[in-house]
Design an enzyme around this catalytic site. Structure first.
Site, PDB file in Angstrom:
ATOM      1  N   LYS A  71      64.015   6.401  60.457  1.00  0.00           N
ATOM      2  CA  LYS A  71      64.724   7.130  61.624  1.00  0.00           C
ATOM      3  C   LYS A  71      65.672   6.623  62.683  1.00  0.00           C
ATOM      4  O   LYS A  71      66.500   8.377  62.307  1.00  0.00           O
ATOM      5  CB  LYS A  71      63.552   7.333  62.131  1.00  0.00           C
ATOM      6  N   THR A  73      67.642   4.789  61.842  1.00  0.00           N
ATOM      7  CA  THR A  73      69.231   4.939  60.758  1.00  0.00           C
ATOM      8  C   THR A  73      69.933   6.251  60.261  1.00  0.00           C
ATOM      9  O   THR A  73      70.821   6.191  60.562  1.00  0.00           O
ATOM     10  CB  THR A  73      69.184   3.799  59.712  1.00  0.00           C
ATOM     11  N   ARG A  94      66.501   5.639  72.572  1.00  0.00           N
ATOM     12  CA  ARG A  94      65.696   4.591  73.237  1.00  0.00           C
ATOM     13  C   ARG A  94      65.734   3.528  73.066  1.00  0.00           C
ATOM     14  O   ARG A  94      66.798   2.823  71.911  1.00  0.00           O
ATOM     15  CB  ARG A  94      64.222   4.358  72.520  1.00  0.00           C
ATOM     16  N   LYS A 105      58.093  -6.282  63.533  1.00  0.00           N
ATOM     17  CA  LYS A 105      59.548  -4.955  62.983  1.00  0.00           C
ATOM     18  C   LYS A 105      60.421  -5.362  62.897  1.00  0.00           C
ATOM     19  O   LYS A 105      61.619  -5.577  62.606  1.00  0.00           O
ATOM     20  CB  LYS A 105      58.886  -3.193  64.105  1.00  0.00           C
ATOM     21  N   ALA A 273      55.617   5.346  70.813  1.00  0.00           N
ATOM     22  CA  ALA A 273      54.988   6.721  71.188  1.00  0.00           C
ATOM     23  C   ALA A 273      53.886   6.696  70.647  1.00  0.00           C
ATOM     24  O   ALA A 273      53.427   7.864  70.699  1.00  0.00           O
ATOM     25  CB  ALA A 273      55.957   7.926  69.263  1.00  0.00           C
ATOM     26  N   PHE A 301      57.936   6.650  65.896  1.00  0.00           N
ATOM     27  CA  PHE A 301      57.040   6.992  64.632  1.00  0.00           C
ATOM     28  C   PHE A 301      57.147   8.319  64.079  1.00  0.00           C
ATOM     29  O   PHE A 301      58.076   8.484  64.319  1.00  0.00           O
ATOM     30  CB  PHE A 301      55.521   6.523  65.331  1.00  0.00           C
ATOM     31  N   PHE A 381      67.461   5.476  48.358  1.00  0.00           N
ATOM     32  CA  PHE A 381      67.186   4.007  47.819  1.00  0.00           C
ATOM     33  C   PHE A 381      68.026   3.858  46.995  1.00  0.00           C
ATOM     34  O   PHE A 381      67.749   4.875  45.631  1.00  0.00           O
ATOM     35  CB  PHE A 381      66.168   3.287  47.893  1.00  0.00           C
ATOM     36  N   TRP A 409      73.281   4.161  55.045  1.00  0.00           N
ATOM     37  CA  TRP A 409      72.441   3.313  55.236  1.00  0.00           C
ATOM     38  C   TRP A 409      73.525   2.103  54.466  1.00  0.00           C
ATOM     39  O   TRP A 409      74.116   1.275  54.588  1.00  0.00           O
ATOM     40  CB  TRP A 409      71.661   2.833  54.771  1.00  0.00           C
TER      41      TRP A 409
END
Length: 556
Positions: A71, A73, A94, A105, A273, A301, A381, A409
């Site tokens: 998200k 990214t 954030r 994480k 969140a 999230f 991906f 990415w």
């Protein structure tokens, strides 16, 4: 393949003053924190009030899985893609918490060639905002205990103290503690608790406050305890507000940094969140809207948590109206929801994709209930097959939902051009008719039921006896008109993290309800969610190191 931190460390950053100039911010507006970070001055923020707003784009996602969604990214890459198209965009994000950085994480600055930098600074101490929030929180706790020690003039009932200490780290042993042991001068013995800083009401207040005046008014309303007559005792009653505000003075100012492609990013505030309201500060979002034609922000999230709170809390409080939503998913995560083991997600499996895509379907339906146009993007991906991508595209478009593939990415802004063009097309052709999910006049219990049924898909809500008494009391105290901040696990639409896909008809269990009177919402704790996370068996901290030259490794 290079790691995220290696990519970030090889990047050539522009001095932050130069980044500021790209969006018309002069030298006098900046308060420097080294070469690549700055805060925006209060005087400059006030000068923006008469400027028109740009378009507001929210980035959210399906429920997180071990397969990854991307998200942040996507948010960063979309902002960079707008720059590639010659559009004036600012990203509003954030700040990461130290807890997840050293826990499960790792870092939270985006990934690959779609990152905000300097990523090491951002993921560690940054500009000290979280330390200021922690200090203000714990100052209030210290003043509370000192008041009791010094004679307890306010007649605080030590069995009804609700204010908790905090720290920005995952430390499970601090969830429930006893304080005041030792000599008489060491304080009054009582049970106490810690929450993680991102769950502190001070964090929520900082992110919702309009200015210093509003900040102080909100701080004064914080309920810290109840007296022997059952009446609330506030931070204002403890004369704590002025000192707390002084600690938060600089933390109130949004932080300006840049992406790998020098797109400006305002990174400010960081409530989780799953246990808080999951959005960056209103001040940062408003500022980004004034500085650019497009503000790209995110909510934490999955859309059942972050987006719902963005709409029903942040938009309600601020009056902000989103113009479009980008919903992030991956083929891998959808197959995981369809029952595929993580090790097998690289193999084409249309049957599992069809089974798991119901999670995406529910999030699309939820977002459309708010009247905002939705664009679904697949974070690409290398293992995704053309058949899988086309299946998701057809699925989305058949539900009046736009679709675009994202390769940010791997390719940075260039890989986000298709998504940016789809967002621009959506903004041009589809109008936002934003509306909140529930009205203020509904009872707190009915607001909880509305969220549980409409957003989670629950068949019923079970209120434990403690929660029932708390709801009744909060209604009697006049808090019934406040919005509700649901504390729920992030992995499932339900309160059971093992129920993947699209669970329906389950009972959502609410075990505790309390008011964050300063923030202006009521928190409902569901299932087994906790406000102080713990560390996993193999914390990310094991991989983080720094060498003799000061180069950090292992942070993503």
């Amino acid at each position: 393949m290079k790691t995220d931190i290696e990519i970030a460390q090889e990047a050539v950053l522009e001095p932050i003053g130069m980044v500021a100039q790209h969006i018309g911010i002069g030298e006098e507006a900046l308060e420097y924190y080294g070469k690549y970070k700055a805060k925006l001055s209060e005087e400059y923020l006030e000068s923006l009030s008469d400027k028109p707003n740009g378009k507001l784009i929210l980035v959210t996602a399906i429920n997180p899985t071990p397969a990854g969604e991307g998200k942040t990214t996507t948010s960063v890459g979309l902002g960079q893609a707008f720059g590639k198209l010659g559009k004036r965009a600012v990203i509003a994000l954030r700040e990461p918490s130290l807890g997840p950085c050293f826990g499960i994480k790792g870092g939270a600055a985006g990934g690959g060639y779609a990152q905000v930098v300097p990523m090491e600074d951002l993921n560690l101490h940054f500009t000290g905002d979280f330390h200021a929030i922690t200090s203000a929180n714990n100052l209030l706790a210290a003043l509370l205990d000192n008041h009791i020690q010094q004679g307890n003039e306010l007649q605080i009932d030590t069995r009804q103290i609700v204010w908790k200490r905090c720290e920005d780290m995952n430390d499970r042993v601090l969830r429930n503690i006893v304080v005041g042991l030792g000599n008489k001068t060491d304080g009054v013995v009582r049970e106490d608790h810690f929450v993680i800083t991102v769950a502190s009401e001070i964090m929520a207040i900082l992110c919702l406050a309009e200015n210093m005046k509003d900040l102080k008014e909100r701080l004064s309303r914080i309920i810290v305890a109840y007296n022997y007559a059952g009446e609330p005792v506030t931070a204002g009653d403890l004369q704590a507000v002025g000192a707390m505000a002084a600690l938060l003075k600089d933390a109130m100012k949004p932080n300006l940094i840049q992406t790998l492609e020098h797109t400006p990013a305002l990174v400010h505030g960081g409530p989780f969140a799953n246990i808080a309201h999951g959005c960056n500060s209103i001040r940062a979002t408003r500022t980004a809207l004034k500085l650019a034609d497009y503000c790209i922000t995110e909510a934490g999230f999955g859309a059942d948590l972050g987006a719902e709170k963005f709409f029903d809390i942040k938009c309600r409080v601020s009056g902000l109206h989103p113009d479009a939503v980008v919903l992030v998913a991956t083929v891998r995560a959808l197959k995981y929801n369809g029952g595929v083991e993580k090790a097998d997600l690289g193999t084409e499996n249309l049957a599992a994709l069809k089974k798991g895509i119901v999670n995406l379907e529910k999030h699309i339906e939820n977002l459309q209930k708010y009247g905002v146009p939705v664009v679904v993007t697949l974070n690409s991906f290398v293992t995704d097959t053309p058949a899988e991508v086309e299946f998701v595209r057809d699925f989305c478009e058949s539900r009046d939902c736009e679709f675009a593939l994202s390769q940010v990415w791997e390719k940075g802004g260039e890989g986000g051009i298709a998504l940016a063009e789809k967002v621009l097309e959506t903004l041009e052709k589809k109008e936002s008719h934003f509306q909140v999910l529930y009205e203020d006049h509904l009872s707190l219990a009915d607001k909880i039921r509305r969220i549980a049924a409409e957003i989670y898909g629950a068949g019923s809500v079970g209120f434990q006896s403690v929660a029932q008494r708390q709801l009744k009391r909060l209604e009697e105290m006049g808090f019934g008109s406040l919005p509700v901040c649901m504390a729920k696990n992030q992995y499932s639409l339900s309160d059971d993290p093992k129920l993947l896909g699209r669970p329906e008809g389950f009972e959502l269990t609410v075990r505790e309800v309390y008011v964050s009177a300063g923030a202006g919402f009521v928190v409902a704790l569901t299932g087994d969610v906790v406000t102080m996370p713990g560390l996993p068996k193999q914390p990310a901290a094991f991989q983080i190191d720094v060498d003799e030259k000061g180069i950090i490794t292992g942070l993503f």
